[in-house]
Design a protein around this motif. Structure first.
Motif, short mmCIF file in Angstrom:
data_model
loop_
_atom_site.label_atom_id
_atom_site.label_comp_id
_atom_site.label_asym_id
_atom_site.label_seq_id
_atom_site.Cartn_x
_atom_site.Cartn_y
_atom_site.Cartn_z
N LYS A 23 0.84 -1.20 0.00
CA LYS A 23 0.00 0.00 0.00
C LYS A 23 0.89 1.26 0.00
O LYS A 23 0.63 2.22 -0.75
CB LYS A 23 -0.90 -0.03 1.24
N ALA A 24 1.92 1.23 0.83
CA ALA A 24 2.83 2.40 0.90
C ALA A 24 3.53 2.60 -0.45
O ALA A 24 3.66 3.73 -0.93
CB ALA A 24 3.85 2.18 2.01
N PHE A 25 3.96 1.52 -1.08
CA PHE A 25 4.66 1.62 -2.37
C PHE A 25 3.72 2.17 -3.45
O PHE A 25 4.15 2.87 -4.37
CB PHE A 25 5.21 0.26 -2.83
N LYS A 26 2.43 1.80 -3.34
CA LYS A 26 1.47 2.27 -4.35
C LYS A 26 1.24 3.77 -4.18
O LYS A 26 1.00 4.48 -5.16
CB LYS A 26 0.15 1.49 -4.21
N THR A 27 1.32 4.24 -2.94
CA THR A 27 1.12 5.67 -2.69
C THR A 27 2.35 6.46 -3.10
O THR A 27 2.26 7.53 -3.70
CB THR A 27 0.86 5.90 -1.17
N LYS A 28 3.52 5.92 -2.77
CA LYS A 28 4.76 6.65 -3.08
C LYS A 28 5.86 5.63 -3.38
O LYS A 28 6.13 4.75 -2.55
CB LYS A 28 5.15 7.50 -1.86
N MET A 29 6.45 5.77 -4.56
CA MET A 29 7.51 4.83 -4.94
C MET A 29 8.67 4.95 -3.94
O MET A 29 9.10 6.05 -3.63
CB MET A 29 7.97 5.24 -6.34
N PRO A 30 9.15 3.81 -3.42
CA PRO A 30 10.22 3.89 -2.42
C PRO A 30 11.59 4.13 -3.05
O PRO A 30 11.73 4.08 -4.28
CB PRO A 30 10.18 2.51 -1.78
N SER A 31 12.59 4.32 -2.20
CA SER A 31 13.97 4.44 -2.71
C SER A 31 14.47 3.04 -3.10
O SER A 31 13.80 2.04 -2.84
CB SER A 31 14.86 5.06 -1.65
N LYS A 32 15.64 3.01 -3.68
CA LYS A 32 16.15 1.75 -4.24
C LYS A 32 16.78 0.89 -3.13
O LYS A 32 18.00 0.75 -3.04
CB LYS A 32 17.15 2.05 -5.35
N ILE A 33 15.92 0.33 -2.29
CA ILE A 33 16.40 -0.37 -1.10
C ILE A 33 17.06 -1.72 -1.41
O ILE A 33 17.67 -2.32 -0.54
CB ILE A 33 15.26 -0.59 -0.08
N LEU A 34 16.93 -2.21 -2.62
CA LEU A 34 17.56 -3.51 -2.96
C LEU A 34 18.67 -3.33 -4.00
O LEU A 34 18.94 -4.23 -4.80
CB LEU A 34 16.50 -4.50 -3.47
N GLU A 35 19.31 -2.16 -3.95
CA GLU A 35 20.29 -1.80 -4.98
C GLU A 35 21.42 -2.82 -5.15
O GLU A 35 21.89 -3.08 -6.25
CB GLU A 35 20.90 -0.43 -4.66
N ASP A 36 21.84 -3.44 -4.05
CA ASP A 36 22.98 -4.38 -4.14
C ASP A 36 22.52 -5.82 -4.34
O ASP A 36 23.32 -6.74 -4.23
CB ASP A 36 23.83 -4.27 -2.87
N LYS A 37 21.23 -6.04 -4.64
CA LYS A 37 20.72 -7.42 -4.73
C LYS A 37 20.60 -7.88 -6.18
O LYS A 37 20.38 -7.06 -7.08
CB LYS A 37 19.35 -7.53 -4.07
N LEU A 38 20.70 -9.19 -6.36
CA LEU A 38 20.58 -9.76 -7.69
C LEU A 38 19.68 -11.01 -7.66
O LEU A 38 19.88 -11.89 -6.82
CB LEU A 38 21.97 -10.14 -8.22
#
Ligand code: ASP
Length: 295
Positions: A23-38
């Motif tokens: 719900k929060a992501f739909k309201t506002k796109m979050p920052s790139k919290i998984l930047e180091d993930k693959l």
């Protein structure tokens, strides 16, 4: 190690967290919290929505995605699925997203505990991310904040239930949440369980809050079940005539067989949330990836 083989891998507070985050992501796109993930995606069956939805979700959170096309991989040279998986896991991804025709494949790979496994659809047994996005879409529609507040809502699942992993995962999740699940299908499409079963949608349509229509899974039928799907559509297609003016939420996991599962006209109707389900799928998968990878 957290996996998602089916929704019972998540406890109640994790379910709430996924719904809140989506719900929060739909309201506002979050920052790139998984930047180091693959992530690696491994799809042994066709997919339009699920694969692209996972990729969009991963990229929205900054993660990288590598696709392995099994039709061009060494499974073609006789390598076993287990060996292929162990080789991919040796590259140390942060998770593998898998779709496979066998019901137990995700569980088998998860048991190796080499990397988190996310089930993107297995046989007719489980499609947990679809069940979770359907839960989110119902919560949004009924304006409730917690999954358990869906308790008592009446959901009719209509169509090829016995072949559908969407129905299998959905039934397990929705009955856990206390929804009243009713099955509506012709006999060859009806599973063997103790939920209320009806052959005729007209017998239940007055009392349902939600209809989930399902595609006839022709690829899973060993022999053709109906010669003529127009005859099937005469009884099961969700059209305006059948829906009347009732305030029923209409869902379908896609792909929709137009005018067999749902009429063109009903797909345009505001009660149909088929494209909203697709939109919500991205936010729900973002929330799932956050829960599994961001620890
Ligand atoms: N897309 C869903 C699945 O993969 C439903 C369908 O194919 O009918 O099971």
């Amino acid at each position: 190690m957290q996996h998602l083989v089916d929704t019972n891998d998540f406890n109640d507070s994790q379910l709430i967290q996924i719904m809140n985050d989506a719900k929060a992501f739909k309201t506002k796109m979050p920052s790139k919290i998984l930047e180091d993930k693959l992530l690696i995606t491994l799809f042994f069956e066709s997919s339009t929505r699920t694969r692209s939805s996972f990729e969009v979700a991963a990229k929205r959170l900054g993660a990288s995605v590598v696709h392995l096309d099994p039709s061009k991989s060494s499974t073609n040279k006789g390598e076993s699925l287990e060996d292929t998986f162990e080789n991919l896991a040796a590259m140390e991804p942060d998770g593998v997203i898998i779709r496979h025709e066998f019901n137990n494949t995700p569980k088998k790979l998860a048991n190796k505990a080499l990397t988190p496994i996310i089930n993107a659809g297995a046989g007719n047994n489980a499609h947990p991310t679809q069940a979770l996005l359907d839960c989110f879409t119902m919560m949004e529609h009924f304006g409730v904040d917690k999954p358990e507040e869906l308790k008592g809502k009446k959901l009719a699942i209509v169509g090829d239930i016995v072949s559908s992993r969407v129905a299998s995962s959905g039934i397990r999740l929705f009955t856990r949440l206390g929804l009243d699940v009713i099955l509506v299908a012709p006999k060859p499409f009806m599973p063997n369980n103790d939920l209320p079963q009806y052959e005729d949608l007209n017998d239940v349509i007055e009392k349902v809050d939600v209809i989930m229509s399902l595609r006839a899974q022709l690829e899973r039928h060993k022999a053709p079940i109906f010669e003529d799907y127009n005859e099937y559509a005469n009884k099961y297609c969700i059209n305006k005539e059948r829906m009347g003016n009732r305030e029923i939420l209409l869902l379908h996991p896609g792909p929709v067989m137009r005018n067999i599962d749902i009429s063109d006209e009903m797909l345009e109707d505001k009660r149909s949330k088929v494209l909203e389900q697709v939109k919500n799928g991205v936010f729900v998968r973002m929330a799932i990836l956050k829960l599994i990878l961001d620890n």
